[in-house]
Design an enzyme around this catalytic site. Structure first.
Site, PDB file in Angstrom:
ATOM      1  N   ASP A  44       0.823   1.731   7.575  1.00  0.00           N
ATOM      2  CA  ASP A  44       2.037   1.643   6.754  1.00  0.00           C
ATOM      3  C   ASP A  44       2.726   3.011   6.710  1.00  0.00           C
ATOM      4  O   ASP A  44       2.187   3.965   6.160  1.00  0.00           O
ATOM      5  CB  ASP A  44       1.670   1.222   5.328  1.00  0.00           C
ATOM      6  CG  ASP A  44       2.925   1.071   4.484  1.00  0.00           C
ATOM      7  OD1 ASP A  44       3.723   0.170   4.793  1.00  0.00           O
ATOM      8  OD2 ASP A  44       3.116   1.860   3.533  1.00  0.00           O
ATOM      9  N   TYR A  49       8.118   9.634   4.096  1.00  0.00           N
ATOM     10  CA  TYR A  49       6.851  10.360   4.039  1.00  0.00           C
ATOM     11  C   TYR A  49       6.855  11.609   4.936  1.00  0.00           C
ATOM     12  O   TYR A  49       5.940  12.419   4.886  1.00  0.00           O
ATOM     13  CB  TYR A  49       5.665   9.445   4.402  1.00  0.00           C
ATOM     14  CG  TYR A  49       5.569   8.187   3.565  1.00  0.00           C
ATOM     15  CD1 TYR A  49       6.241   8.067   2.348  1.00  0.00           C
ATOM     16  CD2 TYR A  49       4.831   7.085   4.002  1.00  0.00           C
ATOM     17  CE1 TYR A  49       6.177   6.904   1.593  1.00  0.00           C
ATOM     18  CE2 TYR A  49       4.756   5.918   3.244  1.00  0.00           C
ATOM     19  CZ  TYR A  49       5.433   5.834   2.037  1.00  0.00           C
ATOM     20  OH  TYR A  49       5.368   4.670   1.300  1.00  0.00           O
ATOM     21  N   LYS A  78       9.884   1.964   6.875  1.00  0.00           N
ATOM     22  CA  LYS A  78      10.824   1.600   5.799  1.00  0.00           C
ATOM     23  C   LYS A  78      12.121   2.406   5.902  1.00  0.00           C
ATOM     24  O   LYS A  78      12.071   3.599   6.259  1.00  0.00           O
ATOM     25  CB  LYS A  78      10.183   1.857   4.427  1.00  0.00           C
ATOM     26  CG  LYS A  78       8.752   1.351   4.327  1.00  0.00           C
ATOM     27  CD  LYS A  78       8.170   1.476   2.941  1.00  0.00           C
ATOM     28  CE  LYS A  78       6.668   1.203   2.969  1.00  0.00           C
ATOM     29  NZ  LYS A  78       5.846   2.373   3.270  1.00  0.00           N
ATOM     30  N   HIS A 111      13.087   0.150   1.570  1.00  0.00           N
ATOM     31  CA  HIS A 111      12.062   0.840   0.781  1.00  0.00           C
ATOM     32  C   HIS A 111      12.244   0.600  -0.723  1.00  0.00           C
ATOM     33  O   HIS A 111      11.273   0.336  -1.432  1.00  0.00           O
ATOM     34  CB  HIS A 111      12.122   2.343   1.101  1.00  0.00           C
ATOM     35  CG  HIS A 111      10.878   3.087   0.831  1.00  0.00           C
ATOM     36  ND1 HIS A 111      10.440   4.136   1.593  1.00  0.00           N
ATOM     37  CD2 HIS A 111       9.950   2.948  -0.145  1.00  0.00           C
ATOM     38  CE1 HIS A 111       9.300   4.607   1.098  1.00  0.00           C
ATOM     39  NE2 HIS A 111       8.987   3.901   0.044  1.00  0.00           N
TER      40      HIS A 111
HETATM   41  N1  LIG Z   1       6.787   0.829  -0.820  1.00  0.00           N
HETATM   42  C1  LIG Z   1       6.651   1.870  -1.611  1.00  0.00           C
HETATM   43  O1  LIG Z   1       7.582   2.264  -2.360  1.00  0.00           O
HETATM   44  C2  LIG Z   1       5.347   2.581  -1.647  1.00  0.00           C
HETATM   45  C3  LIG Z   1       5.090   3.471  -2.704  1.00  0.00           C
HETATM   46  C4  LIG Z   1       3.847   4.097  -2.728  1.00  0.00           C
HETATM   47  C5  LIG Z   1       2.917   3.845  -1.751  1.00  0.00           C
HETATM   48  N2  LIG Z   1       3.209   3.004  -0.705  1.00  0.00           N
HETATM   49  C6  LIG Z   1       2.238   2.760   0.397  1.00  0.00           C
HETATM   50  O2  LIG Z   1       0.990   2.370  -0.139  1.00  0.00           O
HETATM   51  C7  LIG Z   1      -0.008   3.294   0.263  1.00  0.00           C
HETATM   52  C8  LIG Z   1      -1.078   3.430  -0.795  1.00  0.00           C
HETATM   53  O3  LIG Z   1      -0.562   3.934  -2.016  1.00  0.00           O
HETATM   54  P1  LIG Z   1      -0.857   5.412  -2.547  1.00  0.00           P
HETATM   55  O4  LIG Z   1      -1.111   6.296  -1.379  1.00  0.00           O
HETATM   56  O5  LIG Z   1       0.230   5.787  -3.445  1.00  0.00           O
HETATM   57  O6  LIG Z   1      -2.150   5.243  -3.446  1.00  0.00           O
HETATM   58  P2  LIG Z   1      -3.624   4.599  -3.300  1.00  0.00           P
HETATM   59  O7  LIG Z   1      -3.880   4.145  -1.911  1.00  0.00           O
HETATM   60  O8  LIG Z   1      -3.777   3.639  -4.418  1.00  0.00           O
HETATM   61  O9  LIG Z   1      -4.542   5.862  -3.623  1.00  0.00           O
HETATM   62  C9  LIG Z   1      -4.615   6.950  -2.724  1.00  0.00           C
HETATM   63  C10 LIG Z   1      -5.477   8.048  -3.385  1.00  0.00           C
HETATM   64  O10 LIG Z   1      -6.820   7.594  -3.546  1.00  0.00           O
HETATM   65  C11 LIG Z   1      -7.717   8.475  -2.852  1.00  0.00           C
HETATM   66  N3  LIG Z   1      -8.761   7.601  -2.256  1.00  0.00           N
HETATM   67  C12 LIG Z   1      -8.603   6.739  -1.220  1.00  0.00           C
HETATM   68  N4  LIG Z   1      -9.736   6.056  -0.991  1.00  0.00           N
HETATM   69  C13 LIG Z   1     -10.648   6.494  -1.895  1.00  0.00           C
HETATM   70  C14 LIG Z   1     -11.996   6.163  -2.159  1.00  0.00           C
HETATM   71  N5  LIG Z   1     -12.630   5.229  -1.450  1.00  0.00           N
HETATM   72  N6  LIG Z   1     -12.644   6.842  -3.165  1.00  0.00           N
HETATM   73  C15 LIG Z   1     -11.982   7.783  -3.888  1.00  0.00           C
HETATM   74  N7  LIG Z   1     -10.699   8.148  -3.693  1.00  0.00           N
HETATM   75  C16 LIG Z   1     -10.023   7.492  -2.704  1.00  0.00           C
HETATM   76  C17 LIG Z   1      -6.888   9.198  -1.817  1.00  0.00           C
HETATM   77  O11 LIG Z   1      -7.376  10.483  -1.550  1.00  0.00           O
HETATM   78  P3  LIG Z   1      -7.946  10.919  -0.078  1.00  0.00           P
HETATM   79  O12 LIG Z   1      -6.810  10.795   0.903  1.00  0.00           O
HETATM   80  O13 LIG Z   1      -8.363  12.326  -0.305  1.00  0.00           O
HETATM   81  O14 LIG Z   1      -9.099   9.990   0.227  1.00  0.00           O
HETATM   82  C18 LIG Z   1      -5.531   9.289  -2.545  1.00  0.00           C
HETATM   83  O15 LIG Z   1      -5.530  10.399  -3.436  1.00  0.00           O
HETATM   84  C19 LIG Z   1       0.794   4.589   0.497  1.00  0.00           C
HETATM   85  O16 LIG Z   1       0.057   5.557   1.200  1.00  0.00           O
HETATM   86  C20 LIG Z   1       1.990   4.041   1.201  1.00  0.00           C
HETATM   87  O17 LIG Z   1       1.708   3.771   2.556  1.00  0.00           O
HETATM   88  C21 LIG Z   1       4.401   2.353  -0.668  1.00  0.00           C
END
Ligand SMILES: NC(=O)c1ccc[n+]([C@@H]2O[C@H](COP(=O)([O-])OP(=O)(O)OC[C@H]3O[C@@H](n4cnc5c(N)ncnc54)[C@H](OP(=O)(O)O)[C@@H]3O)[C@@H](O)[C@H]2O)c1
Length: 280
Positions: A44, A49, A78, A111
């Site tokens: 994704d 980003y 996006k 987005h």
């Molecule tokens: N459409 C939108 O507007 C939108 C908005 C936000 C996000 N997104 C997409 O959704 C994806 C996920 O959301 P997000 O990145 O905001 O948050 P998330 O995936 O809920 O959380 C990511 C965080 O959790 C940590 N983490 C991951 N796996 C872990 C585990 N097994 N144990 C402990 N910590 C862990 C990561 O650190 P480390 O990297 O250090 O492991 C990072 O700090 C984004 O990367 C993006 O691609 C889309």
């Protein structure tokens, strides 16, 4: 190996994808290589980003090295809020395809359902009227040309989605929900999650992700750490029994990302209701 869901186009979207938000320079390329090796078939991405060039280099290498074929990967990107003028939509996808070194995307999303002036930063005074029907027509042309094999949206409320469905010739394939780990703070600190994970002998992250899949959603955990990204796809060959799934659903639901800062006397959005429930 990850399972799949079927989109309204008939294409299959892998149930787990690697998130790339805040996967920074010098890190994201290695994360992509490690993720593909670990079995991820879905990445994704987003223009916002600011890492699509490095992702493109990493993808080219896994394709050139024969690790995986392009057609076996599912790549999403996006359109950012400053590129939503209909004439800018084809330029936006060209730029992303160029950076990702791809001929097509598997999924291209709007987005956010808000438009800002071209080249501007997201800030209350930079919002302009979003002409959703005209923008969506431009997005539909990308689908017609197969540059985007499926098109969709992200961050749309039920109201905005209903307005879009009323005018769409090509209905959106996806309304992206994200942060399946609650950026880890929510998941790691919730006693319901941690206690059920313990019963299952899984980590809190695995329990939260498996719950999302069992709700019929494709989940997009972000990790730039090889062992955590392996942990986050180790979700198959086990399941959460219904009674434990039901306990997860009892957790109070709170919208984490409301964008209150977009609401301002100088903004075209004067209230949170106008922002999320207003006419498109
Ligand atoms: N459409 C939108 O507007 C939108 C908005 C936000 C996000 N997104 C997409 O959704 C994806 C996920 O959301 P997000 O990145 O905001 O948050 P998330 O995936 O809920 O959380 C990511 C965080 O959790 C940590 N983490 C991951 N796996 C872990 C585990 N097994 N144990 C402990 N910590 C862990 C990561 O650190 P480390 O990297 O250090 O492991 C990072 O700090 C984004 O990367 C993006 O691609 C889309």
């Amino acid at each position: 190996m990850a399972t799949y869901f079927t989109l309204n186009t008939g294409a299959r979207i892998p149930s787990v994808g690697l998130g790339t938000y805040k996967a920074g320079p010098g890190v994201v390329g290695d994360a992509i290589a490690a993720a593909v090796k670990a079995g991820y078939r879905h990445i994704d991405c987003a223009r916002l980003y600011n890492n699509e060039k490095e992702i493109g280099v990493a993808l080219k290498k896994v394709f050139d090295d024969g690790v995986i074929k392009r057609e076996d990967m599912f790549i999403t990107s996006k359109i950012w809020c400053s590129d939503l003028a209909p004439e800018d939509v084809p330029l936006a996808i060209e730029s992303t395809l160029n950076d990702l070194q791809l001929a097509y995307l598997d999924l291209y999303l709007i987005h956010w359902p808000f438009q800002i002036k071209k080249g501007s930063e997201i800030s209350p005074e930079n919002f302009v009227q979003f002409d959703m029907p005209k923008t969506w027509q431009a997005v539909e042309k990308l689908y017609d040309s197969s540059k985007a094999r499926a098109v969709g949206v992200s961050n749309f409320t039920t109201k905005k989605l209903a307005d879009l469905l009323a005018i769409a010739r090509v209905p959106p394939a996806v309304n992206q929900a994200y942060a399946p780990l609650g950026r880890m703070k929510v998941v790691a600190n919730n006693p319901v999650v941690t206690s059920i994970a313990e019963i299952l002998g899984k980590t809190p992250a695995q329990f939260a992700l498996r719950w999302g899949i069992q709700q019929g959603q494709s989940v997009l955990p972000k990790s730039a750490n090889e062992s955590r990204l392996k942990e986050n796809i180790d979700l198959f060959g086990w399941s959460i029994p219904d009674e434990l799934c039901a306990k997860f659903s009892e957790i109070e639901q709170v919208k984490q990302i409301r964008n209150d800062s977009f609401v301002h006397p100088q903004s075209m959005y004067k209230t949170i209701e106008e922002l999320w429930e207003g006419e498109i």
